[in-house]
Design a protein around this motif. Sequence first.
Motif, short mmCIF file in Angstrom:
data_model
loop_
_atom_site.label_atom_id
_atom_site.label_comp_id
_atom_site.label_asym_id
_atom_site.label_seq_id
_atom_site.Cartn_x
_atom_site.Cartn_y
_atom_site.Cartn_z
N LYS A 98 0.83 -1.21 0.00
CA LYS A 98 0.00 0.00 0.00
C LYS A 98 0.86 1.26 0.00
N GLU A 152 -10.68 -3.44 13.85
CA GLU A 152 -10.83 -3.22 12.41
C GLU A 152 -10.02 -4.28 11.67
N ASP A 164 -4.99 1.43 5.70
CA ASP A 164 -5.48 2.66 5.07
C ASP A 164 -5.34 3.85 6.03
N THR A 165 -5.66 3.64 7.29
CA THR A 165 -5.50 4.69 8.31
C THR A 165 -4.03 5.04 8.48
N PRO A 222 -6.67 -4.43 6.40
CA PRO A 222 -6.65 -3.45 5.31
C PRO A 222 -7.16 -2.06 5.72
N HIS A 223 -8.16 -2.01 6.59
CA HIS A 223 -8.66 -0.71 7.06
C HIS A 223 -7.63 -0.01 7.94
N LEU A 224 -6.96 -0.78 8.76
CA LEU A 224 -5.92 -0.20 9.62
C LEU A 224 -4.76 0.33 8.78
#
Length: 141
Positions: free
Chosen positions: A20, A118, A125-126, A121-123
């Motif tokens: 990412k 979470e 993104d953060t 992937p959400h973490l």
Amino acid sequence: MRITVIDGQGGGMGRVIIEKMRKEFREQVSILALGTNALATSAMLKAGANEGATGENAIVYNSKDSDIVIGSLSIIMANSMLGELTPKMAEAIMDSKARKLLIPIYRGNIDIIGLQTEPLPHLVDTLIVEMKKYLGGIKHV
């Protein structure tokens, strides 16, 4: 800007983070992958890290020269990752002057109250949002 990603076991979290970061920042940042074992380092190198090193000495030595250290919460906890993260590693990471961006994932007997659970992937993104704030538009390696 030297960004260090530390992971252990299979290196899955480090791989996701580096993929990412590469997608978002391309070659604007230099990424050093530090694994507690060779499998973790290899996974992070395949994901796009510029360099990689493995083991206690690599983590102790390189932590002090990083601008940002990224990993799970367990990288600052001695004997975490089923014992792969040694007390020396945890101490070196905490003693580093680097900004530490830690993802609150830990498979031990510790609960951090007030955090929302979470998916990874959400973490991540953060994490990318926080890196953008911290980097403030830096355009160099």
